[in-house]
Each structure stands twice: as structure tokens, then as C-alpha cells.
Design a protein around this motif. Structure first.
Motif, short mmCIF file in Angstrom:
data_model
loop_
_atom_site.label_atom_id
_atom_site.label_comp_id
_atom_site.label_asym_id
_atom_site.label_seq_id
_atom_site.Cartn_x
_atom_site.Cartn_y
_atom_site.Cartn_z
N ILE A 10 -2.22 3.55 -6.51
CA ILE A 10 -1.25 3.14 -5.50
C ILE A 10 -1.25 1.63 -5.45
CG2 ILE A 10 -0.67 3.27 -3.08
CD1 ILE A 10 -2.09 5.95 -3.03
N GLN A 11 -0.12 1.04 -5.66
CA GLN A 11 -0.04 -0.41 -5.70
C GLN A 11 -0.19 -1.00 -4.31
OE1 GLN A 11 -0.29 -1.35 -8.57
NE2 GLN A 11 0.18 0.65 -9.38
N PRO A 12 -0.82 -2.16 -4.22
CA PRO A 12 -1.08 -2.73 -2.90
C PRO A 12 0.19 -3.13 -2.15
CG PRO A 12 -1.74 -4.26 -4.62
CD PRO A 12 -1.44 -2.95 -5.28
N SER A 13 1.19 -3.60 -2.87
CA SER A 13 2.35 -4.09 -2.15
C SER A 13 3.38 -2.98 -2.02
CB SER A 13 2.94 -5.27 -2.91
OG SER A 13 4.24 -5.51 -2.50
N ASN A 14 4.03 -2.86 -0.89
CA ASN A 14 4.99 -1.76 -0.76
C ASN A 14 6.36 -2.13 -1.30
OD1 ASN A 14 5.50 -3.58 1.17
ND2 ASN A 14 5.14 -2.22 2.92
N LEU A 15 6.47 -3.26 -1.96
CA LEU A 15 7.71 -3.58 -2.64
C LEU A 15 7.81 -2.82 -3.95
CD1 LEU A 15 7.83 -7.44 -2.20
CD2 LEU A 15 9.27 -5.78 -1.06
N ILE A 16 6.68 -2.34 -4.46
CA ILE A 16 6.64 -1.71 -5.77
C ILE A 16 6.55 -0.20 -5.59
CG2 ILE A 16 5.53 -1.76 -8.01
CD1 ILE A 16 6.45 -4.46 -6.98
N LYS A 17 7.24 0.53 -6.46
CA LYS A 17 7.20 1.99 -6.30
C LYS A 17 5.86 2.52 -6.76
CE LYS A 17 9.32 3.25 -10.68
NZ LYS A 17 9.20 2.10 -11.47
N ARG A 18 5.49 3.70 -6.29
CA ARG A 18 4.18 4.24 -6.61
C ARG A 18 4.17 4.75 -8.04
NH1 ARG A 18 1.81 7.45 -1.51
NH2 ARG A 18 1.78 5.69 -0.10
N MET A 19 3.06 4.53 -8.72
CA MET A 19 2.90 5.03 -10.07
C MET A 19 1.68 5.91 -10.12
SD MET A 19 3.56 1.50 -12.03
CE MET A 19 3.11 2.09 -13.62
N SER A 20 1.76 7.01 -10.80
CA SER A 20 0.56 7.82 -10.94
C SER A 20 0.30 8.05 -12.41
CB SER A 20 0.73 9.15 -10.23
OG SER A 20 1.62 9.94 -10.96
N VAL A 21 -0.93 7.94 -12.79
CA VAL A 21 -1.30 8.01 -14.20
C VAL A 21 -2.42 9.00 -14.36
CG1 VAL A 21 -2.52 6.72 -15.95
CG2 VAL A 21 -0.59 5.70 -14.84
N ASP A 36 5.63 -6.89 -23.34
CA ASP A 36 5.64 -7.95 -22.34
C ASP A 36 5.89 -7.34 -20.96
OD1 ASP A 36 8.94 -8.18 -22.15
OD2 ASP A 36 8.10 -7.60 -24.08
N TYR A 37 5.54 -8.07 -19.94
CA TYR A 37 5.76 -7.59 -18.57
C TYR A 37 7.22 -7.80 -18.19
CZ TYR A 37 0.68 -7.79 -18.04
OH TYR A 37 -0.67 -7.62 -18.18
N SER A 38 7.79 -6.82 -17.50
CA SER A 38 9.15 -7.01 -17.00
C SER A 38 9.07 -7.84 -15.72
CB SER A 38 9.78 -5.66 -16.69
OG SER A 38 9.08 -5.06 -15.62
N LYS A 39 10.24 -8.20 -15.17
CA LYS A 39 10.23 -9.07 -14.00
C LYS A 39 9.54 -8.38 -12.83
CE LYS A 39 13.30 -12.32 -11.79
NZ LYS A 39 14.66 -12.83 -11.67
N ALA A 40 9.81 -7.10 -12.66
CA ALA A 40 9.19 -6.36 -11.55
C ALA A 40 7.67 -6.33 -11.71
CB ALA A 40 9.76 -4.95 -11.50
N GLU A 41 7.22 -6.12 -12.93
CA GLU A 41 5.78 -6.07 -13.16
C GLU A 41 5.15 -7.43 -12.92
OE1 GLU A 41 5.70 -4.65 -17.13
OE2 GLU A 41 5.49 -2.56 -16.54
N LEU A 42 5.85 -8.49 -13.28
CA LEU A 42 5.31 -9.83 -13.03
C LEU A 42 5.16 -10.07 -11.54
CD1 LEU A 42 7.13 -12.18 -15.54
CD2 LEU A 42 4.71 -11.75 -15.39
N VAL A 43 6.18 -9.65 -10.77
CA VAL A 43 6.08 -9.81 -9.32
C VAL A 43 4.87 -9.05 -8.81
CG1 VAL A 43 7.23 -9.35 -7.15
CG2 VAL A 43 8.55 -10.16 -9.06
N GLN A 44 4.71 -7.84 -9.31
CA GLN A 44 3.58 -7.02 -8.85
C GLN A 44 2.24 -7.68 -9.14
OE1 GLN A 44 3.68 -3.16 -10.62
NE2 GLN A 44 1.51 -2.84 -10.24
#
Lengths: 460, 494
Positions: free
Chosen positions: B17-28, B215-223
Motif C-alpha cells: 500500500i503506497q504511503p500517499s493517497n494520490l497513488i492508486k493501490r498496487m498489490s503484488v 524508466d519510471y513514468s511521471k506518476a511513478e516519479l511523483v510517487q
């Protein structure tokens, strides 16, 4: 006093395979345990076996499709080992066609003969490791276990040293000397040594019938004979074994099935039956056949097949415990991707614009080298006339982007040594093709439309 | 220690679960028998946005006692996490590994030493002879591994592997097939920025498995960048700051390290209005207006390393609005003597104008101005794009005398200034040093520098016209001969 050690040395590499011929050698624990292992343990054991086969290049029981070469080589070596005849032969074939495997199988069978087992000495040299004749001579001394005998002696020439070594082998057995097999891996690299002394002396000994010596060279270069000097070439017996794969696609599919199947002595017969059944069904699947056909059309050698199968096998785990076509599809995707396209995907927009500018320069000037000033000029024309989304960047910022492209080796200077010219005026070439750039643009994430339009337009 | 029979073998499901709530949840789901569950979980948490790569790498490695492919080649852009992921895996799962940076290995002996001491201890490395060859290394490795055979796969990690191409030619092919050469359970992992096609030797080699770190996408860089948010401000504020920063810099640079550096440097300036009480945290537009020109200036200075980060921070504290930043490049604040400036301007004109046009531009009276195409076809593209052309000393002096407004005697002091300009690398000497009678030079500075100098000098209008003409020639679009005509004729009316 020589015999026990040397026998150990000669059979060391093939010890594992010896036991396969003489008797069964599965894991000791499983002999006591009867039939069923749990699913996870079965998978783990299957993975272990398959990995040994695919990664560690374990020798198969019989090489596939190489019967005539196998017989020929075995006969040749038997004559040296048993009858004391000197020989030299080169095994030539492209990378991954099975030269080392063929030699390994032949030597394994040779060492199973009683007379060979007692007498034959094996010396293995590799062109990548022994990059110099001195190093090679030390290695020969070490592999024949003659360091004590040589001691601190100083020899006048290579020939003297080699003659001394071969003479020393006679002392143990007074009647005749023991046959020595010299295996020279990456044979073409030995031809680059100074004066080719090692090759000359080895082949000289093989011709002069003092000691029964067999010189076996393995190489991937088809023109290896052109590399040899005249005096070396004349002492070589010109025997070459060519390994060009002559498999048809049906035989290739059989090989795939054989490589993926578990052997009959697997501890859990039920598991191995299920596995083999799923493998057979997989090989009959249309998509899988398509993928294998594409791989077969690319290269027939076993190494590329092994890497494809390994990527598929590594995805097998407890949650999906059989090989499925999705695994092979994913493995094929990983193998066949264009790495430069991946690199282009990660560039910033400024760098991408510079690449498009370079592509336009290439198109306009027919592949002539360009310099940074010209690229910057093209970029400025784009900014002034056609662009809405990209605003003007200062020249040093553009220069930094250009230098990043240089670091990634997507752009290369024409003459790398000269630095008298200023950086902005140094001539460069683009290391990408028109098609690669256009394809990368299609896949680039969130590419602005004016950049795309610019790339597609004919004259910038 | 990690043999498969001793650990409970169960499938592992890890939810991240990502710390920031701007990012959607990812489960692996990471399924790796043979490694402890909680270590894998903590490992996955430490490597954001790299879960797929982690899973694939673990699948390739397999259980510790199984064989893995002899060599793996991992490539990707800078700061995409290649070294970080691989070394984290090695350290957390406590696998026997030797990590070597090829930049440090000036000679291959250093590489051998590091590998042997990592696997078998420093005593083994001491057994290497003085200048070890690859043969010595392989022999020693075989000897050591027969004494202590590998129960788990050993890994050799070669970072910045592109340097290996410059070392011994046989080192790279030999390391790629090391598993076969030493007959031991060892895998070599190569990490590089450059694609594999540029590594392949001429006669081929054992092909490693290729693996790409995207490479990281823009959303991933923000995260990822939001992870080091300042504790006294909310994560949402920091995330909006990162979005503004990426809005300025993303089209230029996608390197995570650079962006992190810039984010850290400029955050205090961003928070200035909040500290002064001029704006609240929700006034994003005001904060943006405050920081955006600052970021633009950062692009021209800190991003280019023209000023150091310490100087940048001091600039921010001084709070002067339109200070000229003291930049590193000498060109901005070089001080030249009076005649040197004219010499330099004359050198620029000599380098970039073809010799045929000298008569027209620099002589006061040259007769009729004929309407001819004064630029030859091949010169239209070449003047400012191919770089400066060499010119002899006499031509330089001739232009110099016509450009300088007062009468100058050809004394040694004038000539010695030319040599000083060469030492300062503003001019460069072309041809051999021995050529004493007619040395040739080339101008090594750009037009911006010349314009900067000529503004400092109290130069007359005529000189500016000359430079303007030079600009017209540069733009290689000589639209109307007529307008050029009028410019030239105006010149000679002065």
C-alpha cells in the motif's frame, strides 16, 4: 606412482557423467522414499533438474543429429588412445552448435574403455584464458602434474620445454609414452599468439611420432585455416569436422519435447507423467509451434533454444505448476524485444526532439555526418515554426541533452580521437535507423502531437 | 541454511500500500520458495515501482541451491534502480555475492582480487600472483571451490559493465561463461546503461539473458519523490510541489537523481510564502507563481552545474531579485584588455565570413556594388554550421586595423595579445607550432560571447552593423539580395 592421480585428473570433469553410464545416480534420499512427493517438492525437484539441463549444460546421453560426426571423432580418438597413433582434428561450427557437447560425449565414452582409462592424459587449454604461450606452457605443466619434475629449470625455447615434458611422461612407463590428448578451446585465439609457437610445436609433435599426441581444436570461425601460418598449416592434418545443424523443424520440436521432459528415473512417477503429458500437449499447441518456428527461423542452435526454454521454465511455481503457453509467449516477448527501442522509450522530450532533428538531417543530407550546431539549428526551426507545446530551451540545456545521448551511445563521433575541434562542431553519426525512430515514437508515452507531426513530415 | 527442505513451503501473497493517497493501490504477489517470507515483504516495500522486476529476478534466480543462467545482462537508463534492486536482493536475502564496480577496476587484477576475497576470504585473494592473468584467476577459483563447493548460487555483480569493453579483450567473454569454465554454481550479473549490441565481441560469445529495467513514468516519479517529504509539511503539499517541479523539468530530464537533487534544493524557496504567512497550503496557484521563475533560473544554473548547490542556497537566502548569478563558465566574467577585445571580434569575423567578402565589408571604397550572388552555393549552409574556418595572421591584422577606430601601430604588444588569446583558448592555433612565418588561427568562441564583449566595448554603430551582417550570413536564408544591398550600402555611407 603416476597412474592413480592421472586417472583422477583425466576423469575429473566427466566423473558425474561416468556414473550415469555405469549406474543410476538420482538423489539418495528419494531412493528410500516411495512414490509421492508433495506438489511443491516435485516442482522444486523438476526445476532443479531442468535448470541443470538448460543452464548448466549437462551432457545429454546421446547428442542429437550428430551421429556421423560422433562416430568419426570417437574412432579417431580411440586410435590415439589405444593404438598410439598421433592425430590432429579441428571441430568447426557456429556458436552454440554443440562442439563442446560433442567433445564431452566422445570423451566420456572414450574414458569408459579400459585401456584408455588407464593410460590417457587429458590437457585442456582455452584461448580465452591462456592468452599467451608462456601461460599456456605453465598450464600444460600443471595439468600433466609435472611441476616438481620441471622445478626451477630454465629452458632455451618452447620446443625444448615441451619436449622435456613429453619425455618426462615416458619415465613412468618404460616401454612407450602415454598418449596425451590436447583439447584447445577457442582455437582461433591461439592463432593470434606471437609466431604461433604453441600451435607449431604441438602439431609438430603430432607429426613426428615421438609421443602419441592428439590435438583437438574447437573453433567458431569457418576460416580458421587462413589464420594459420604456412609452416603450421602444413603440419596440420586438415581434418575438419563441421557441425552445421541439419535439423528439420519436426526434429526441432522433438528436441524441445525431449529437453522439457523429465527423465524416467524421476522419484515421483505420477508427477513426471503429468508433467510430460502437459509438455507434449504444449508442443502441439498452435501458438507455441508458431513461437518455436520463429525461433527456429532465427537460429537453429541449441543455446538460443535453451535461453527461451529457461525463461519459460523459471515462471513455473507452486501457483501454476505446469508449463503453459502464456509462459512461452512471455519468454519469447522478452527475448525478441529491441533493446534500443526500450532505451528510446525512456528519453525526455527534448532528447527525443533532438533525435528527430538528427533523423531529418540524415534524410536531407543522405547520411552525411552532422554536428551539434546543425542539430540545434533544426531544432530551433521546429520551435519557431511548428511547435506549440515545446518552448524554447537555452543552448547549454540542449547541449546537456545532446551529451546524454552521446553517453547512451545513440550518437557517436565519427573520429573518436580528435579533440582539436570544439564540442559543438565535432562531426557525429546517428546510430539509429529511420524505422526504429518512427516505431519508438509510436510507443512513446504521451508524445505531443506536434512532435509526432514534425517527425512524420518529409522535409522537417 | 536456505535448503528447500527445512523451510515451510507456502505461496506468499504480499500486499503493498503506497504511503500517499494520490497513488492508486498496487498489490503484488511474490512467490519464492526458498527465501523467508518477511524478508521478501520488507524487500518489496523498499523497492517501490520495481515489483515486476523484483519478481522476475527472483524467478530467474530460483532457489538458492539450483543453477541459474550463467550470465544475465540488465540494462536501463541511469537511476532506474538497477544496482539498488540487485544489491538489495543480495543483502537482504544474504546470498553470497561479490559486487564490483568496473570503474574502479583499472586493471583486471583488481576485479579478480575483489571477487576472490568476497567469496573465499582475503587469504584466497592473497594467493593471486602479482599481475594475475585470467588463467591464474580461474585456476585459483577452481582450487578454492573444490575445497569449499557452493551450496548456494554465488553471484558476481559487475556494475557499469560498459567499462569492461576497454579492458582485456578476453575478460568479457570469459566472465560470461564463468560457470562453465570453473564448473561451479556461479552467475555473473552485468549492469549497464548501454545496450548489449554494443558489447558483443567480433567473433561472438556466450549470449547472456537480457533484462530491461524500464524508466519510471511521471506518476511513478511523483510517487517515489514524494517519499522524502519534509516532516513539518503534509505529504499532499509536497506532492503538489513535486508536480510543479516535474512540470518544469520533466520535458528536459527524467533522471531520478537529478530531480531529487533539484527537489531538495528548491523546497525551502517553495515554502517561503507559507513561512511568511503570505499564503496557505491550499493556495497552490500562488505558490506556483512564486516558485516557477525560480525553477526556470535553476534550469540554467544548478541543472547545468554552472553554480554549486551551496552557492544556489546562499542566493536564495540573500533574497535579491535580479541578481546576476556568478556562474562557473569563465566566459561570462572574463576581463580582456581593450585591443584584445577588438582582436577577438576581428578573429570571429575572419573565421565566419568568407575571404571574398572582406573587400566589400571592410574597405571604405571598393567601387561599384554589383548585384551578384555573393554567397556561393556551398557556403550558404557551411558558414555557421560547420564551425570556424582557419585564417592567416595577415588577414586577422587587416580586419583588425579596419575595425579598430583609432590608429594602431603594429607593435609587439598587439601581437603578444594574440598569443595570450591563444593561451586563454579563445583562439586556437591551427597547424604546426613550427610554422613561424604565417601562423593560422581559428576563433573558438560563440557569437553570444562576442556580442557580450562588443557591448562592453564602446563600439561604434559600424561595428554593430558588421556583426549584424554576420548574423544575416549565419541565418543562411538570404531572402532578398536587395535588403542586404541596402545594408551594405548604408554601411559605406558612414
Amino acid at each position: 606412482m603416476w597412474t592413480p592421480e592421472i586417472r583422477h585428473v583425466a576423469s575429473r570433469k566427466y566423473a558425474g557423467q561416468w556414473r550415469e553410464i555405469t549406474g543410476p545416480a538420482p538423489v539418495k534420499m528419494s531412493k528410500r522414499r516411495s512414490a509421492a512427493l508433495t506438489g511443491a517438492q516435485g516442482i522444486s525437484l523438476a526445476q532443479k533438474l531442468l535448470r541443470e539441463r538448460l543452464c548448466h549444460q549437462k551432457l545429454p546421453d546421446q547428442p542429437v543429429g550428430l551421429d556421423s560426426q560422433y562416430k568419426y571423432l570417437l574412432e579417431l580418438l580411440r586410435r590415439t588412445a589405444v593404438h598410439g597413433e598421433s592425430n590432429s582434428v579441428l571441430i568447426v561450427g557456429p556458436r552454440g552448435s554443440g562442439k563442446t557437447m560433442l567433445l564431452g560425449c566422445v570423451l566420456r565414452e572414450l574414458m569408459s574403455l579400459k585401456e584408455a582409462q588407464k593410460n590417457v592424459l587429458l590437457v585442456e587449454l582455452n584461448g580465452l584464458l591462456q592468452t599467451d604461450d608462456k601461460i599456456a606452457l605453465k598450464e600444460i605443466t600443471r595439468q600433466l602434474h609435472l611441476e616438481n619434475v620441471v622445478g626451477d629449470k630454465v629452458f632455451g625455447s618452447f620446443a625444448e620445454n615441451l619436449a622435456f615434458l613429453l619425455e618426462a611422461l615416458k619415465k613412468g612407463d618404460k616401454s612407450s609414452s602415454r598418449p596425451v590428448l590436447f583439447v584447445l578451446d577457442e582455437f582461433d585465439l591461439f592463432a593470434h599468439h606471437k609466431n604461433q609457437t604453441l600451435l607449431y610445436n604441438l602439431l609438430d609433435v603430432s607429426q613426428s611420432a615421438q609421443t602419441p599426441v592428439a590435438v583437438l581444436g574447437l573453433t567458431c570461425r569457418l576460416d580458421v585455416l587462413e589464420l594459420l601460418e604456412k609452416r603450421v598449416k602444413s603440419r596440420f592434418s586438415h581434418r575438419q569436422i563441421h557441425l552445421f545443424s541439419s535439423l528439420s523443424f519436426a526434429q526441432y520440436l522433438d528436441v524441445v519435447r525431449a529437453q522439457l521432459s523429465l527423465p524416467p528415473d524421476f522419484p515421483d512417477p505420477k508427477f513426471s507423467d503429468e508433467w510430460n503429458h502437459s509438455v507434449t500437449k504444449l508442443c502441439e499447441d498452435k501458438t507455441v509451434e508458431e513461437i518455436l518456428r520463429r525461433n527456429f527461423n532465427g537460429s537453429k542452435d541449441f543455446r538460443s533454444l535453451h535461453s527461451l526454454l529457461f525463461l519459460a521454465v523459471s515462471r513455473v511455481s507452486v501457483s501454476h505448476s505446469t508449463l503453459r503457453e502464456a509462459d512461452l509467449i512471455e519468454a519469447w516477448r522478452l527475448i525478441s524485444v529491441d533493446s534500443k527501442a526500450n532505451v528510446l522509450h525512456g528519453l525526455s522530450i527534448l532528447e527525443l526532439c533532438l533525435i528527430i532533428a538528427m533523423k531529418h538531417l540524415n534524410d536531407t543530407y543522405d547520411g552525411e555526418p552532422f554536428n551539434f550546431q546543425m542539430v540545434h539549428n533544426e531544432f530551433k526551426k521546429f520551435i519557431q515554426r511548428k511547435s506549440h507545446s515545446i518552448h524554447k530551451f537555452e543552448k547549454p540545456v540542449v547541449m546537456k541533452a545532446f551529451e546524454h545521448l552521446l553517453q547512451l551511445e545513440l550518437v557517436r563521433p565519427v573520429d573518436s580521437g580528435v579533440c582539436k575541434v570544439q564540442r559543438e562542431y565535432q562531426l557525429m553519426r546517428l546510430m539509429l535507423e529511420h524505422g526504429q525512430v518512427m516505431e519508438a515514437l509510436q510507443k512513446y508515452p504521451q508524445c505531443p502531437t506536434d512532435v509526432k507531426q514534425w517527425a512524420l513530415s518529409a522535409f522537417g | 541454511m536456505f535448503s528447500s527442505s527445512s523451510l515451510p513451503i507456502q505461496p506468499l501473497c504480499i500486499r503493498i500500500i503506497q504511503p500517499s493517497n494520490l497513488i492508486k493501490r498496487m498489490s503484488v504477489t511474490l512467490q519464492c520458495p526458498g527465501y523467508p517470507e518477511d524478508t521478501l515483504r520488507s524487500l518489496a516495500e523498499r523497492l517501490p515501482c520495481r515489483e515486476t522486476q523484483l519478481a522476475t529476478l527472483l524467478a530467474l534466480m530460483g532457489q538458492p541451491d539450483q543453477y541459474s543462467y550463467p550470465s544475465v545482462f540488465i540494462y536501463g537508463h541511469r537511476a532506474t534502480g538497477k544496482s539498488h534492486v540487485v544489491l538489495s536482493i543480495m543483502k537482504d536475502l544474504e546470498l553470497p555475492h561479490a559486487s564490483v564496480d568496473c570503474v574502479e577496476c583499472v586493471s583486471s587484477g583488481l576485479l579478480f582480487h575483489q571477487v576472490l576475497s568476497a567469496f573465499f576470504g582475503p587469504d584466497a585473494a592473497a594467493l593471486l600472483p602479482r599481475c594475475p592473468s585470467l588463467s591464474d584467476f580461474v585456476r585459483l577459483y577452481k582450487q578454492m571451490s573444490s575445497n569449499s563447493p557452493a551450496t548456494q548460487t554465488r553471484y558476481i555483480i559487475l556494475d557499469r559493465a560498459e567499462r569492461m569493453r576497454d579492458m582485456d579483450f578476453s575478460l568479457l567473454p570469459a566472465l560470461l561463461r564463468l560457470q562453465e569454465l570453473v564448473n561451479d554454481n556461479v552467475t555473473v550479473i552485468l549492469l549497464s546503461e548501454i545496450v548489449w549490441e554494443k558489447f558483443r565481441p567480433n567473433t561472438g560469445c556466450f549470449e547472456p539473458l537480457l533484462f530491461h529495467f524500464p524508466d519510471y513514468s511521471k506518476a511513478e516519479l511523483v510517487q517515489i519523490l514524494s517519499w522524502d517529504h519534509h516532516p513539518s509539511y503534509t505529504p499532499e503539499l509536497y506532492a503538489s510541489y513535486i508536480n510543479i517541479l516535474l512540470g518544469v523539468f520533466f520535458s528536459v530530464c527524467r533522471d531520478l537523481r537529478e530531480l531529487r537533487h533539484l527537489a531538495v534544493l528548491n523546497f525551502s524557496k517553495f515554502c517561503e510564502p507559507l513561512e511568511k504567512g503570505e499564503a496557505k497550503e491550499s493556495d497552490i496557484h500562488k505558490l506556483w507563481k512564486n516558485i516557477e521563475p525560480h525553477l526556470q533560473r535553476a534550469m540554467q544554473t544548478v541543472y547545468l552545474r554552472e553554480v554549486s548547490s551551496v552557492q544556489w542556497e546562499q542566493q536564495q537566502m540573500d533574497e535579491k531579485e535580479a541578481t546576476t548569478l556568478r556562474v562557473l563558465s569563465a566566459h561570462a566574467h572574463i576581463e580582456l584588455p581593450y585591443y584584445s577585445k577588438f582582436l577577438l571580434i576581428a578573429a570571429y569575423l575572419a573565421s565566419f565570413n568568407p575571404a571574398r567578402t572582406d573587400r566589400r565589408f571592410f574597405l571604405k571604397s571598393h567601387g561599384k556594388i554589383r548585384k551578384t550572388n555573393f554567397l556561393k552555393k556551398h557556403e550558404k549552409t557551411s558558414n555557421h554550421l560547420l564551425g570556424p574556418k582557419p585564417f592567416p595572421l595577415d588577414r586577422l591584422m587587416a580586419i583588425f586595423y579596419s575595425v579598430v577606430d583609432s590608429r594602431v601601430a603594429p607593435t609587439a604588444s598587439v601581437f603578444s595579445q594574440i598569443s595570450s588569446l591563444v593561451t586563454l583558448q579563445l583562439l586556437s592555433q591551427v597547424g604546426h607550432d613550427d610554422q613561424l612565418d604565417s601562423p593560422k588561427y581559428k576563433c573558438s568562441v560563440s557569437l553570444d560571447f562576442i556580442l557580450a564583449i562588443s557591448r562592453c566595448v564602446c563600439v561604434c554603430v559600424r561595428l554593430l552593423d558588421l556583426l549584424a551582417l554576420s548574423l544575416v550570413i549565419q541565418s543562411q536564408v538570404v531572402r532578398q539580395e536587395r535588403s542586404l544591398f541596402t545594408a551594405v550600402s548604408n554601411l559605406h555611407l558612414l
